[in-house]
Structure formats: C-alpha cells, structure tokens
Design an enzyme around this catalytic site. Structure first.
Site, PDB file in Angstrom:
ATOM      1  N   TRP A  12      59.868  33.271  19.446  1.00 56.55           N
ATOM      2  CA  TRP A  12      59.270  34.616  19.530  1.00 56.55           C
ATOM      3  C   TRP A  12      57.756  34.570  19.682  1.00 56.55           C
ATOM      4  CZ3 TRP A  12      61.976  38.525  15.644  1.00 56.55           C
ATOM      5  CH2 TRP A  12      63.277  38.786  16.113  1.00 56.55           C
ATOM      6  N   HIS A  96      54.434  22.654  21.161  1.00 50.35           N
ATOM      7  CA  HIS A  96      54.584  23.609  22.265  1.00 50.35           C
ATOM      8  C   HIS A  96      53.322  23.553  23.127  1.00 50.35           C
ATOM      9  CE1 HIS A  96      54.905  27.366  24.451  1.00 50.35           C
ATOM     10  NE2 HIS A  96      56.201  27.334  24.174  1.00 50.35           N
ATOM     11  N   GLU A 166      59.614  21.476  28.857  1.00 50.01           N
ATOM     12  CA  GLU A 166      59.131  22.778  29.301  1.00 50.01           C
ATOM     13  C   GLU A 166      57.959  22.582  30.267  1.00 50.01           C
ATOM     14  OE1 GLU A 166      60.079  26.047  26.277  1.00 50.01           O
ATOM     15  OE2 GLU A 166      58.302  25.047  25.537  1.00 50.01           O
ATOM     16  N   GLY A 232      61.462  31.825  25.555  1.00 49.84           N
ATOM     17  CA  GLY A 232      60.392  32.667  25.028  1.00 49.84           C
ATOM     18  C   GLY A 232      60.705  34.138  25.242  1.00 49.84           C
ATOM     19  N   GLY A 233      60.175  34.690  26.316  1.00 53.18           N
ATOM     20  CA  GLY A 233      60.250  36.139  26.548  1.00 53.18           C
ATOM     21  C   GLY A 233      61.651  36.712  26.430  1.00 53.18           C
TER      22      GLY A 233
HETATM   23  C1  PEP Z   1      58.449  29.009  25.750  1.00 55.20           C
HETATM   24  O1  PEP Z   1      57.357  29.452  25.469  1.00 55.20           O
HETATM   25  O2  PEP Z   1      58.916  28.101  25.060  1.00 55.20           O
HETATM   26  C2  PEP Z   1      59.145  29.566  26.890  1.00 55.20           C
HETATM   27  C3  PEP Z   1      60.059  28.826  27.435  1.00 55.20           C
HETATM   28  O3  PEP Z   1      58.744  30.803  27.319  1.00 55.20           O
HETATM   29  P1  PEP Z   1      59.457  31.674  28.479  1.00 55.20           P
HETATM   30  O4  PEP Z   1      60.942  31.597  28.265  1.00 55.20           O
HETATM   31  O5  PEP Z   1      58.915  33.059  28.280  1.00 55.20           O
HETATM   32  O6  PEP Z   1      59.068  31.071  29.790  1.00 55.20           O
END
Ligand code: PEP
Length: 252
Positions: A12, A96, A166, A232-233
């Site tokens: 979040w 992260h 990521e 994330g989002g």
């Molecule tokens: C994250 O911040 O770990 C992420 C994957 O964000 P999003 O899904 O918004 O790209």
C-alpha cells in the site's frame, strides 16, 4: 524440485487512513465467498498494522513495508523488525526501489534489513530490479545478479527468503516487460537461488512486480519461475486486487 505456492502481495506504500479498513473487510469477504488459489498478503503503512491485524481477517495476513536493521536503539522515527513481528506480521518487504532511491539504501543496507527481518522470525521479501537506463544499457541481468547476491543475508534460509523482481521503470507506470524478458530475469534469479540454497532454492518464491493488474496478471503469473506478484496501485482496492488473485483460478 519444489514449486512454491504462489503469493499475491499488496504494497500500500504511503496510502491508507482508517477508511481503508473497509478494503480489508471486502477482500476477506471476497476470498471467503469465492476462494483464492494462492496465498495473499497486504502490507499497509505501519500506522494501520495493529488495527488490521486486530480485525482478525483470516484470509488477509498483514505484513510490513520496511524495517530498521537494528533491534532497538536511538533511531528516531524508525521501526524494528521485532516490533512488526510482535504485531503479527509474517513478512517484511525490504529494499523496495523507492527506498533504494529515496533513502539511498545500498545492497549492504538491504542485506542488513533482511537479516533483521529474518532474525525476527519473518520472511524477508527482498526487492531487486533495474532502472530504465540500466535496461537500455543491456545490464539488466548484471544489475539483478548483483542485487540478489548482495542483498541476501549470509545466514538466510530458503524458507525465510522471497525475492521480488520489480523493474523500476515498470513501477506505477503502466509499462510492463515482455513475458520473455520477465522469464529471462526470473530464470537467472532461480539459478542464483539454487546456487545459494541448493535444492531448497527451488522452493523460494520469486515474485514479479511492476504495473500488475487484473488484465495482465494471468499472462505475467504464467511465466516460468514467477511465483506470484508484488502489487502497488492495484492493491489499494479490494476488487482490483481480487482480480489479480483470481488469475490463479485460471493458472491452477
Ligand atoms: C510496487 O511498488 O511494488 C509496485 C509494483 O507498484 P505498482 O504495482 O503500482 O507498479
């Protein structure tokens, strides 16, 4: 060879006031009613952990987004792994890319935080991933290799380690790598984990993160060596997040 049960984890970030509690209730209800063919985790801001754990939503375990590398001490504003473990968190995200970039966290820092998370009895979700410049320079594999090797603690075990790949340029941008690109990186990470942990390395989850949503989850989660998602989002709303969890109904 062990294939780990998939994990769909929500991050979040710095989002969520008390009003967000309803999203956990909704997510818990959706899973109770329609099921989940994967493990689920939500990592809210520190401020909500106690409340969300206290709700006792049995389908929605709660984790943390970060921890300090020390157990206690003069570190104003920081939170230790023991503190969140005591609240009931079983997973802690470390490294992260927003922490690596905004707070200058090096692989050594991430490794120390991961060690603290593991010493507190939690599973460390160690994030790695290349920037767009690194990708365009053709150094993705080298960067990810260095991050994985440099960020896993010396006494880590396979069963308290998770890697989240990521790509920085895919986070919050709506851009995603091709399935072939994801496969190449995850294959490399798996090889590193097998080198490091032996046979047990096959059981370490490697999550993919970066603009995962319901519409692309099935394709991304079907890639070999992708054992779930860090989201994330699309984790902020229970219905959106459940759409990603549901991808595992089709993957099996
Ligand atoms: C994250 O911040 O770990 C992420 C994957 O964000 P999003 O899904 O918004 O790209």
């Amino acid at each position: 060879m062990t294939t780990p049960k998939a994990l769909v984890a929500g991050n979040w970030k710095m989002n969520g006031l008390k009003a967000a509690i309803g999203e956990i209730t909704r997510l818990n209800d959706l899973i109770s009613t329609s099921g989940a063919n994967c493990d689920v985790l939500i990592c809210p801001p520190f401020t909500l952990i106690s409340t969300l754990v206290g709700m006792g939503a049995k389908n929605v375990p709660i984790g943390a987004q970060d921890c300090h590398m020390n157990v206690s001490g003069a570190h104003t504003g920081d939170i230790s792994a023991q503190m969140v473990a005591e609240l009931g968190c079983g997973h802690i995200i470390v490294g992260h890319s927003e922490r690596r970039a905004d707070h200058g966290e090096s692989n050594d820092t991430v490794k120390a935080k991961a060690a603290a998370a593991q010493a507190a009895g939690t599973n460390a979700i160690i994030c790695v991933g290349e920037t767009i410049d690194e990708r365009e320079a053709g150094s993705t594999i080298d960067v990810v290799r260095a991050q994985v090797k440099g960020s896993i603690p010396d006494d880590a075990r396979a069963d308290n380690t998770t890697i989240a790949y990521e790509p920085v340029w895919a986070i919050g941008t709506g851009k995603v790598p091709t399935a072939a690109d994801v496969e190449e990186v995850h294959r490399e990470v798996r090889a590193l984990l097998m080198d490091r942990f032996g046979e047990a390395g096959s059981g370490v989850r490697i999550l993919y993160g970066g603009s995962v949503k319901a519409s692309n989850a099935e394709e991304l989660m079907s890639v070999p060596n992708v054992n779930g998602a860090l989201v994330g989002g699309a984790s902020l709303k229970a219905d959106d997040f459940y759409g990603i969890i549901s991808a595992y109904d089709k993957i099996g």
